[in-house]
Design an enzyme around this catalytic site. Structure first.
Site, PDB file in Angstrom:
ATOM      1  CG  ASP A  64      -2.350 -15.959   5.667  1.00  0.00           C
ATOM      2  OD1 ASP A  64      -1.952 -17.076   5.605  1.00  0.00           O
ATOM      3  OD2 ASP A  64      -3.208 -15.575   6.244  1.00  0.00           O
ATOM      4  CE1 TYR A  66      -5.126 -10.480  -1.920  1.00  0.00           C
ATOM      5  CE2 TYR A  66      -5.410 -12.146  -3.797  1.00  0.00           C
ATOM      6  CZ  TYR A  66      -4.931 -10.898  -3.272  1.00  0.00           C
ATOM      7  OH  TYR A  66      -4.004 -10.188  -3.893  1.00  0.00           O
ATOM      8  CG  PHE A  77       0.462 -10.762  -4.431  1.00  0.00           C
ATOM      9  CD1 PHE A  77       0.138  -9.787  -3.569  1.00  0.00           C
ATOM     10  CD2 PHE A  77       1.728 -11.324  -4.153  1.00  0.00           C
ATOM     11  CE1 PHE A  77       0.969  -9.293  -2.599  1.00  0.00           C
ATOM     12  CE2 PHE A  77       2.470 -10.861  -3.484  1.00  0.00           C
ATOM     13  CZ  PHE A  77       2.243  -9.868  -2.501  1.00  0.00           C
ATOM     14  CG  HIS A 186       3.401  -5.863   0.676  1.00  0.00           C
ATOM     15  ND1 HIS A 186       1.803  -5.796   0.551  1.00  0.00           N
ATOM     16  CD2 HIS A 186       3.446  -7.188   0.950  1.00  0.00           C
ATOM     17  CE1 HIS A 186       1.180  -6.995   0.532  1.00  0.00           C
ATOM     18  NE2 HIS A 186       2.232  -7.955   0.659  1.00  0.00           N
TER      19      HIS A 186
END
Length: 221
Positions: A64, A66, A77, A186
């Protein structure tokens, strides 16, 4: 109507003409009109405009964008320049420091990776301010899964970096006889602090695979 960058349209034109994508497009237009959403609407397809299909060598899959103010720029990212680095990005940079012996970067904008052929794809490409997952299950996942399938079918020797259980579930879309998959936990603190992220050496391993296939290494720093 959502519009892909020109170089991608021939590959995904049929997908963009499907009823679900038209419904998704209407949903996104409505959300951006009535709500505060990220990334900016002209950066929704930044992963595509920053990295042509022909140039892709590495694929990183996020979940998703930010959802904090001014953070998302359409690359998974990645955050805009001069924005504080979110925890997951900090841990990515810390692993690069250890793995590649490079200094910790000042900027969290990963555009330089994209320009080298690193496709930074979120599964959902938009989100409401401070509402994580708010644009999920509206059609984005179907679209981005099809993008992954297209990459798998039409290219060879890509390196897919799958971080965390969500990304790992995408491995069923990838032909492992043609491509390379590196998996780990992650980079979020919950996973990283339990020993599932640090030390995976994915950045040096990626470069080793690229070099083995006659491609130039990625400059991660």
């Amino acid at each position: 109507m959502l519009k892909l960058p020109e170089s991608w349209r021939p590959l995904l034109e049929a997908e963009c003409n499907k009823p679900y994508f038209k419904a998704l497009s209407a949903f996104v237009q409505s959300e951006y009109t009535e709500q505060t959403c990220y990334p900016p609407i002209d950066q929704i397809f930044n992963a595509f405009s920053s990295c042509s299909f022909e140039s892709i060598r590495v694929v990183i899959i996020g979940q998703d964008p930010y959802h904090g103010e001014g953070q998302a720029n359409g690359l998974c990212f990645s955050v805009n320049d001069h924005i504080s680095h979110p925890p997951s990005l900090k841990n990515i940079f810390k692993e690069i420091e250890a793995d590649m012996k490079l200094p910790y970067p000042k900027s969290g904008d990963l555009i330089s990776w994209a320009q080298q052929g690193v496709f930074l794809l979120n599964s959902s490409l938009s989100v409401r301010l401070k509402e994580a997952g708010s644009h999920q299950k509206q059609g984005w996942e179907e679209f981005t899964d099809n993008v992954i399938k297209t990459l798998s079918q039409q290219k060879t020797d890509l390196v897919f970096l799958l971080w965390g259980s969500f990304a790992k579930n995408k491995n069923k879309l990838i032909d492992t006889s043609k491509h390379h998959i590196l998996e780990s936990g992650h980079p979020s603190p919950m996973s990283a602090n339990r020993g599932y992220w640090f030390g995976n050496k994915h950045f040096s391993k990626t470069n080793a695979l690229l070099t083995l296939n006659g491609k130039s290494a990625i400059k991660w720093g």
